[in-house]
Design a protein around this motif. Structure first.
Motif, PDB file in Angstrom:
ATOM      1  N   ALA A  96      25.327  23.199 -15.752  1.00  0.00           N
ATOM      2  CA  ALA A  96      25.452  24.009 -16.963  1.00  0.00           C
ATOM      3  C   ALA A  96      24.067  24.398 -17.481  1.00  0.00           C
ATOM      4  CB  ALA A  96      26.237  23.249 -18.028  1.00  0.00           C
ATOM      5  N   TYR A  97      23.147  23.421 -17.523  1.00  0.00           N
ATOM      6  CA  TYR A  97      21.775  23.750 -17.943  1.00  0.00           C
ATOM      7  C   TYR A  97      21.123  24.692 -16.930  1.00  0.00           C
ATOM      8  CZ  TYR A  97      22.139  20.074 -21.456  1.00  0.00           C
ATOM      9  OH  TYR A  97      22.536  19.324 -22.526  1.00  0.00           O
ATOM     10  N   LEU A 100      22.218  28.112 -17.733  1.00  0.00           N
ATOM     11  CA  LEU A 100      21.591  28.653 -18.948  1.00  0.00           C
ATOM     12  C   LEU A 100      20.123  29.017 -18.734  1.00  0.00           C
ATOM     13  CD1 LEU A 100      23.118  26.350 -21.718  1.00  0.00           C
ATOM     14  CD2 LEU A 100      23.627  28.761 -21.284  1.00  0.00           C
TER      15      LEU A 100
ATOM     16  N   VAL B  11      26.527  23.664 -23.736  1.00  0.00           N
ATOM     17  CA  VAL B  11      26.805  22.881 -22.526  1.00  0.00           C
ATOM     18  C   VAL B  11      28.046  22.015 -22.726  1.00  0.00           C
ATOM     19  CG1 VAL B  11      25.946  20.996 -21.065  1.00  0.00           C
ATOM     20  CG2 VAL B  11      24.456  22.912 -21.625  1.00  0.00           C
ATOM     21  N   PHE B  14      30.992  24.260 -22.378  1.00  0.00           N
ATOM     22  CA  PHE B  14      31.178  24.629 -20.972  1.00  0.00           C
ATOM     23  C   PHE B  14      31.810  23.487 -20.188  1.00  0.00           C
ATOM     24  CE2 PHE B  14      27.492  27.900 -20.496  1.00  0.00           C
ATOM     25  CZ  PHE B  14      28.190  28.754 -21.313  1.00  0.00           C
ATOM     26  N   GLY B  45      27.076  29.669 -17.652  1.00  0.00           N
ATOM     27  CA  GLY B  45      25.687  29.648 -18.099  1.00  0.00           C
ATOM     28  C   GLY B  45      24.966  30.914 -17.697  1.00  0.00           C
ATOM     29  N   SER B  49      23.196  33.541 -20.260  1.00  0.00           N
ATOM     30  CA  SER B  49      21.753  33.772 -20.207  1.00  0.00           C
ATOM     31  C   SER B  49      21.408  35.126 -19.587  1.00  0.00           C
ATOM     32  CB  SER B  49      21.060  32.644 -19.432  1.00  0.00           C
ATOM     33  OG  SER B  49      21.273  32.788 -18.045  1.00  0.00           O
ATOM     34  N   ALA B  64      16.098  25.112 -21.317  1.00  0.00           N
ATOM     35  CA  ALA B  64      17.269  24.707 -20.531  1.00  0.00           C
ATOM     36  C   ALA B  64      16.836  24.194 -19.161  1.00  0.00           C
ATOM     37  CB  ALA B  64      18.242  25.876 -20.381  1.00  0.00           C
TER      38      ALA B  64
END
Lengths: 145, 265
Positions: A96-97, A100, B11, B14, B45, B49, B64
């Motif tokens: 997930a990070y 992003l 997060v 998600f 994500g 983004s 991130a």
């Protein structure tokens, strides 16, 4: 360090929510396990600041490994508690990070030629396939499976 | 930290959605494609983004990426706690573990370099194919050739591709290869232990989904392979991979390199 501890605790919280939704483990049951995992990480990071020659992840692996070997006092309890956390539940936040952070490289990605894209696919396939193939050959030679 | 709370909330959201959807497998006839929470959250994500949407700024995205590294540490700690009780099992597979590392190292060069040359790449191909080009490898290449050299640009190109689609690609590849039934799940797990956090997580996840009964062993052996790569990777790159790739380039380029001087950007 305090900063990192807070972030680790937060990600740990996210992981036990994922562990609950995806693997039906109640957060109360998962709590001791995630505290232990965060603890291993903090100790590993601490050792990494003392002896930075070895990468932090190696320190962390080593601490978690030692704490769960039969020679370590209370290892059975530690293994049981950390076993409540599904490893996939801890991997999901990583991606997930990663998602992003993806946008920051998208502009430079667009500027790349198609050749490098093809080559990178080949490189990833090569590393995965050859490691698998070599491991398999050795297992076969040893008559393992 | 206070400024990052938005990231963590996103997060959490998600992860909740992703885990609720769960695993979906599709049969393609020859093999199956495994979709699972890690891929959904990665995609979500990526959408949030997406630069055109302007929902996130450069600083947040860099943050991130930093937190990604921290979250990988927790994953590693979990895997370490699985290694401890299984040390005898790991040692039993010691020979395979040692040899698979050779596969990781030369697998990138052996098929990567000839294909890069056939496509007409010049010195960029050295940087592009000597390793999977994650952060430590980038440092090695820019120290030797400079970040702005052709070699450095080749390495950076593969690095960028890796961040953009490396994890998704390896997950699909691992799941697909696994479903073909040619390789044993443990051998595949070692293949999944590549030197990048998100790639390894995604590839071993895909295998665990494909072989649910071997999920723990898959995590175990992917972790062991990854640990070896992390410990030895830098040394192997400096003393073996990079010099060997450069040598092979000098030898192969006149034979299969394209005549045209067009340089790959």
């Amino acid at each position: 360090m305090l900063e990192k501890t807070k972030v680790l605790a937060l990600i740990g919280f996210i992981a036990i929510v994922g562990n609950w939704v995806g693997y039906d483990v109640s957060p109360i049951v998962a709590l001791p396990g995630i505290i232990l995992i965060v603890l291993f990480t903090i100790i590993g990071l601490g050792l990494n600041t003392l002896i930075p020659k070895m990468p932090a992840v190696v320190w962390i692996s080593l601490i978690a490994l030692i704490a769960t070997t039969p020679i370590f006092p209370g290892n059975e309890w530690i293994v049981e508690k950390t076993g409540k956390i599904n490893f996939m539940a801890l991997a999901t936040p990583i991606l997930a990070y990663a998602g992003l952070s993806l946008g920051k490289d998208l502009e430079s990605f667009k500027k790349l030629g198609w050749r490098i894209v093809v080559v990178s696919l080949v490189v990833y396939t090569g590393t995965f396939l050859f490691a698998t193939l070599f491991a398999e050959i050795v297992f076969k030679l040893q008559g393992r499976f | 930290m206070r400024k990052d709370w938005k990231l963590h909330i996103i997060v959490l959201f998600f992860v909740f959605i992703g885990e609720a959807i769960g695993v979906k497998q599709f049969n393609l006839g020859v093999g199956t494609v495994a979709l699972f929470p890690m891929l959904y959250v990665l995609l979500m994500g990526g959408i949030v983004s997406f630069p055109k949407l302007k929902w996130m700024n450069e600083v947040q995205m860099k943050k991130a990426a930093g937190i990604l590294g921290i979250s990988f540490m927790l994953f590693v700690a979990k895997l370490g706690s699985m290694l401890g009780p299984s040390l005898p099992k790991i040692f039993e597979a010691g020979a395979s573990l040692a040899v698979q590392e050779i596969g990781h190292v030369i697998g990138t060069i052996i098929i990567g370099l000839p294909i890069a040359l056939l496509l007409g790449m010049k010195r960029e191909s050295i940087g592009a194919t000597f390793s999977i080009d994650r952060e430590p490898n980038l440092a090695i290449i820019s120290e030797k050739y400079g970040a702005d050299s052709p070699e450095g640009r080749g390495a950076l190109g593969v690095y960028i591709c890796g961040t953009v689609f490396g994890a998704i690609y390896l997950a699909l590849l691992a799941g697909f290869l696994g479903s073909l039934g040619i390789f044993h799940p443990i051998s595949l797990a070692m293949g999944a232990g590549v030197g990048s956090g998100s790639m390894m997580a995604a590839a071993s996840g895909a295998l665990a989904v494909t072989f649910p009964n071997d999920a723990d062993d898959i995590a175990l052996f992917a972790a062991a392979a990854n640990l070896i790569t992390t410990i030895l990777g830098t040394y192997i790159c400096v003393f073996f991979s990079l010099p060997v790739t450069a040598r092979l380039y000098e030898w192969l380029e006149p034979i299969i390199g394209r005549k045209s001087k067009e340089a790959e950007k």
